[in-house]
Design a protein around this motif. Structure first.
Motif, PDB file in Angstrom:
ATOM      1  N   ARG A 101      -1.860  11.970  48.827  1.00 55.47           N
ATOM      2  CA  ARG A 101      -2.893  11.310  48.027  1.00 55.47           C
ATOM      3  C   ARG A 101      -3.805  12.391  47.462  1.00 55.47           C
ATOM      4  NH1 ARG A 101      -5.754   6.308  50.460  1.00 55.47           N
ATOM      5  NH2 ARG A 101      -3.901   5.367  49.576  1.00 55.47           N
ATOM      6  N   ILE A 102      -3.905  12.428  46.127  1.00 58.52           N
ATOM      7  CA  ILE A 102      -4.713  13.427  45.437  1.00 58.52           C
ATOM      8  C   ILE A 102      -5.889  12.707  44.775  1.00 58.52           C
ATOM      9  CG2 ILE A 102      -4.736  15.212  43.667  1.00 58.52           C
ATOM     10  CD1 ILE A 102      -1.683  15.394  44.056  1.00 58.52           C
ATOM     11  N   ILE A 122      -0.385  16.787  36.748  1.00 62.00           N
ATOM     12  CA  ILE A 122       0.082  16.509  38.109  1.00 62.00           C
ATOM     13  C   ILE A 122       1.244  15.520  38.091  1.00 62.00           C
ATOM     14  CG2 ILE A 122      -0.568  15.415  40.289  1.00 62.00           C
ATOM     15  CD1 ILE A 122      -3.340  16.685  39.915  1.00 62.00           C
ATOM     16  N   ILE A 123       1.147  14.483  37.277  1.00 61.57           N
ATOM     17  CA  ILE A 123       2.212  13.471  37.205  1.00 61.57           C
ATOM     18  C   ILE A 123       3.490  14.073  36.622  1.00 61.57           C
ATOM     19  CG2 ILE A 123       2.881  11.332  36.039  1.00 61.57           C
ATOM     20  CD1 ILE A 123      -0.022  10.421  36.443  1.00 61.57           C
ATOM     21  N   GLN A 124       3.365  14.902  35.587  1.00 64.86           N
ATOM     22  CA  GLN A 124       4.546  15.542  35.003  1.00 64.86           C
ATOM     23  C   GLN A 124       5.217  16.468  36.005  1.00 64.86           C
ATOM     24  OE1 GLN A 124       3.126  17.452  31.472  1.00 64.86           O
ATOM     25  NE2 GLN A 124       2.978  15.536  30.308  1.00 64.86           N
ATOM     26  N   ILE A 167      -7.353   8.615  41.383  1.00 60.88           N
ATOM     27  CA  ILE A 167      -6.495   8.860  42.541  1.00 60.88           C
ATOM     28  C   ILE A 167      -5.040   8.813  42.083  1.00 60.88           C
ATOM     29  CG2 ILE A 167      -5.709   7.924  44.742  1.00 60.88           C
ATOM     30  CD1 ILE A 167      -8.524   6.991  45.256  1.00 60.88           C
ATOM     31  N   ILE A 168      -4.262   9.776  42.568  1.00 59.41           N
ATOM     32  CA  ILE A 168      -2.819   9.811  42.308  1.00 59.41           C
ATOM     33  C   ILE A 168      -2.115   9.863  43.656  1.00 59.41           C
ATOM     34  CG2 ILE A 168      -0.904  11.117  41.305  1.00 59.41           C
ATOM     35  CD1 ILE A 168      -2.918  12.256  39.294  1.00 59.41           C
ATOM     36  N   GLU A 169      -1.117   9.002  43.837  1.00 56.09           N
ATOM     37  CA  GLU A 169      -0.308   9.031  45.059  1.00 56.09           C
ATOM     38  C   GLU A 169       1.099   9.486  44.708  1.00 56.09           C
ATOM     39  OE1 GLU A 169      -0.276   5.408  47.254  1.00 56.09           O
ATOM     40  OE2 GLU A 169      -2.264   5.766  48.068  1.00 56.09           O
TER      41      GLU A 169
END
Length: 103
Positions: free
Chosen positions: A8-9, A26-28, A74-76
């Motif tokens: 979890r970021i 981050i997603i890429q 938030i990115i998981e």
């Protein structure tokens, strides 16, 4: 009972444009290493308002208000591999973005 492996970021910034760019990077990176990325999930924006007197001696009624807005997302990342973690550690993200990582 299976223990789900996820990262979890949490990203914080004052400028939402820079925050969105960092989220996309981050997603890429996660998608390139075949990890499943969920997000960015926007959290409520925090507003801090400061009230300052305009004059140091008189005119208590003359005041200025200043505001700082903190944007949070938030990115998981589910099922990250060691390659995913390595590529995220090497990622160059803008210095005004605060990053908090939980495993």
């Amino acid at each position: 009972m299976s223990i789900e492996n996820k990262i979890r970021i949490k990203l914080r910034a004052y400028n939402y444009n820079i925050l969105n760019q960092s989220c996309q990077e981050i997603i890429q990176t996660a998608n390139r290493t075949l990890a499943k990325a969920i997000g960015p999930i926007p959290m409520p924006t925090k507003r801090r308002i400061y009230c300052v007197l305009r004059s140091p001696h008189v005119d208590k009624d003359a005041r200025e208000h200043f505001e700082i807005r903190t944007h949070i997302k938030i990115i998981e990342i589910h099922e990250p591999s060691s390659q995913t973690i390595d590529s995220l550690m090497k990622l160059n993200i803008h210095s005004s973005v605060d990053i908090e990582v939980k495993l």
